[in-house]
Design a protein around this motif. Sequence first.
Motif, PDB file in Angstrom:
ATOM      1  N   ASP A   1      26.738  49.463  42.177  1.00 12.31           N
ATOM      2  CA  ASP A   1      28.174  49.257  42.380  1.00 12.31           C
ATOM      3  C   ASP A   1      28.361  47.956  43.155  1.00 12.31           C
ATOM      4  N   ALA A   2      28.854  46.936  42.452  1.00 18.74           N
ATOM      5  CA  ALA A   2      28.943  45.598  43.042  1.00 18.74           C
ATOM      6  C   ALA A   2      30.335  45.277  43.560  1.00 18.74           C
ATOM      7  N   GLY A   3      31.269  46.240  43.479  1.00 17.41           N
ATOM      8  CA  GLY A   3      32.588  45.989  44.067  1.00 17.41           C
ATOM      9  C   GLY A   3      33.705  45.915  43.045  1.00 17.41           C
ATOM     10  N   LYS A   4      34.750  45.224  43.405  1.00 16.20           N
ATOM     11  CA  LYS A   4      35.993  45.191  42.637  1.00 16.20           C
ATOM     12  C   LYS A   4      35.867  44.386  41.333  1.00 16.20           C
TER      13      LYS A   4
ATOM     14  N   ARG B   1      37.547  41.969  40.195  1.00 18.57           N
ATOM     15  CA  ARG B   1      37.658  40.502  40.267  1.00 18.57           C
ATOM     16  C   ARG B   1      36.319  39.830  40.553  1.00 18.57           C
ATOM     17  N   LEU B   2      35.323  40.603  41.020  1.00 21.02           N
ATOM     18  CA  LEU B   2      34.002  39.990  41.235  1.00 21.02           C
ATOM     19  C   LEU B   2      33.328  39.656  39.907  1.00 21.02           C
TER      20      LEU B   2
ATOM     21  N   ARG C   1      34.410  37.472  38.229  1.00 17.74           N
ATOM     22  CA  ARG C   1      34.444  35.994  38.320  1.00 17.74           C
ATOM     23  C   ARG C   1      33.103  35.448  38.787  1.00 17.74           C
ATOM     24  N   GLN C   2      32.414  36.244  39.569  1.00 19.98           N
ATOM     25  CA  GLN C   2      31.101  35.816  40.062  1.00 19.98           C
ATOM     26  C   GLN C   2      29.972  36.268  39.134  1.00 19.98           C
ATOM     27  N   LEU C   3      30.090  37.484  38.592  1.00 23.38           N
ATOM     28  CA  LEU C   3      28.989  38.016  37.774  1.00 23.38           C
ATOM     29  C   LEU C   3      28.886  37.305  36.420  1.00 23.38           C
TER      30      LEU C   3
ATOM     31  N   ASP D   1      40.108  39.827  51.771  1.00 25.16           N
ATOM     32  CA  ASP D   1      41.416  40.449  51.907  1.00 25.16           C
ATOM     33  C   ASP D   1      41.231  41.957  51.786  1.00 25.16           C
TER      34      ASP D   1
ATOM     35  N   GLN E   1      41.053  43.857  49.392  1.00 30.03           N
ATOM     36  CA  GLN E   1      40.130  44.245  48.315  1.00 30.03           C
ATOM     37  C   GLN E   1      38.685  43.879  48.632  1.00 30.03           C
ATOM     38  N   GLY E   2      38.457  43.247  49.766  1.00 30.99           N
ATOM     39  CA  GLY E   2      37.087  42.889  50.118  1.00 30.99           C
ATOM     40  C   GLY E   2      36.822  41.403  49.928  1.00 30.99           C
ATOM     41  N   PRO E   3      35.540  41.051  49.846  1.00 23.80           N
ATOM     42  CA  PRO E   3      35.175  39.636  49.743  1.00 23.80           C
ATOM     43  C   PRO E   3      35.286  39.126  48.307  1.00 23.80           C
ATOM     44  N   HIS E   4      35.570  37.863  48.164  1.00 21.69           N
ATOM     45  CA  HIS E   4      35.469  37.219  46.853  1.00 21.69           C
ATOM     46  C   HIS E   4      35.264  35.733  47.068  1.00 21.69           C
TER      47      HIS E   4
ATOM     48  N   ALA F   1      29.576  36.881  47.830  1.00 21.27           N
ATOM     49  CA  ALA F   1      30.641  37.893  47.937  1.00 21.27           C
ATOM     50  C   ALA F   1      30.178  39.208  47.309  1.00 21.27           C
ATOM     51  N   VAL F   2      29.435  39.117  46.216  1.00 19.93           N
ATOM     52  CA  VAL F   2      28.908  40.316  45.559  1.00 19.93           C
ATOM     53  C   VAL F   2      27.895  41.010  46.478  1.00 19.93           C
TER      54      VAL F   2
ATOM     55  N   SER G   1      29.622  42.774  49.258  1.00 20.07           N
ATOM     56  CA  SER G   1      30.248  43.978  48.715  1.00 20.07           C
ATOM     57  C   SER G   1      29.201  45.091  48.545  1.00 20.07           C
TER      58      SER G   1
END
Lengths: 224, 224
Positions: free
Chosen positions: A188-191, A193-194, A196-198, B108, B110-113, B203-204, B207
């Motif tokens: 589970d890597a988070g929200k 919107r991440l 954008r990073q993956l 924020d 929602q956490g880090p990004h 950020a990932v 998270s």
Amino acid sequence: MTTFRIAVIGGTGPQGKGLGYRFARHGHTVVLGSRAAEKAVPVAEEVTARLSGVEGAGEVTGASNADACAGADVVLLAVPYDGHDELVATLPLEGKVVISCVNPLAFDKQGPHGRIIDDGAGSAAESAQRIAPEATVVGAFHHVSAVTLWGEADYLDDEDVLVCGDTAEGKAVAIELARSVTGRDGIDAGKLRLARQLEPLTAVLISINKRYKAHSGVRISGLH
Amino acid sequence: MTTFRIAVIGGTGPQGKGLGYRFARHGHTVVLGSRAAEKAVPVAEEVTARLSGVEGAGEVTGASNADACAGADVVLLAVPYDGHDELVATLPLEGKVVISCVNPLAFDKQGPHGRIIDDGAGSAAESAQRIAPEATVVGAFHHVSAVTLWGEADYLDDEDVLVCGDTAEGKAVAIELARSVTGRDGIDAGKLRLARQLEPLTAVLISINKRYKAHSGVRISGLH
């Protein structure tokens, strides 16, 4: 283990075919989707042939993308980013868990890099969620190489599947499906919107593959 | 092994202090820089104390950021992204290999990004290169956690250091310095602009750390 009925949109491409093979190998029912059913059917037959002798393997069939979605619990988007938004808009995704492994990349003389979406504030997964608001979109399976997926190993046990999403329920499906690929739960890597990073991290892996003549993947240390 | 004289800009922060400790532990000479020398000196003493009894450890001293740079072969930028550009503009970086481990992140509800730089077409490392065109900037060491760096293990041998840059010479320095951290060469991850992908990956990891109560890191599979 829950057995899912999974539609793979873009199921004739190397990533979609490889993931479909992995899911079916571990008991899930897979419908490979393509623009035209007659393109999908021979690829489904190829995957079925590869699974002959694998005990407990799920059925693999081919269908048009829309027909594949219709009967599925889970829809995997495994299409190129070009035309992605238009295609997603045509699919019946309401109420389904939609897993995006789409990697929006660009290539030029300097090699691969992440394609910039919404001035850096977007990703393919977020676009899919916006286009299909009644679906539950998660991002996962971006980094497993098509070549490794199509291999003979029972599990890619040196890789991790990173899962991002905005609901625990959606993520739970991808986390469980990861077991078919790596032999263990996805991370589970988070929200959402991440993504954008993956998604563009794949550009780094392609760059490493060129430099080292390898099929690289990602593993997260410090958890196991 | 080449022995470098390394200035750590932001050497009193957890990432800079941890990396400085690792480099000195494996024989490099380290000058921890801070806005004021008198802030850096006690941190250098703390690192020196931690290295007591480590055979072959390099010297660790403290200085102002500009003084630290002056005598260094290699400059590590380990500063927060806020104020980064202004600080880099004040440093004498001409002719030096500059390694950026700067992670521009935003937080924020929602956490880090990843913080969006130049509408998605930039990164801290690219900004540093633009501000200091006569330096050779590479990106590396973004993903090693400060807690793990400051630990007792001789090497963080379950992690990889990913190095991006536009010259082989610059990357070679970071690839070699990675040995002080992981016990093996860093991985050549491609061009400097891929820092757009490497920096916000942190950020990932943050998270994941929250979710799993861990200190996660990145390992590349398929190479070793």
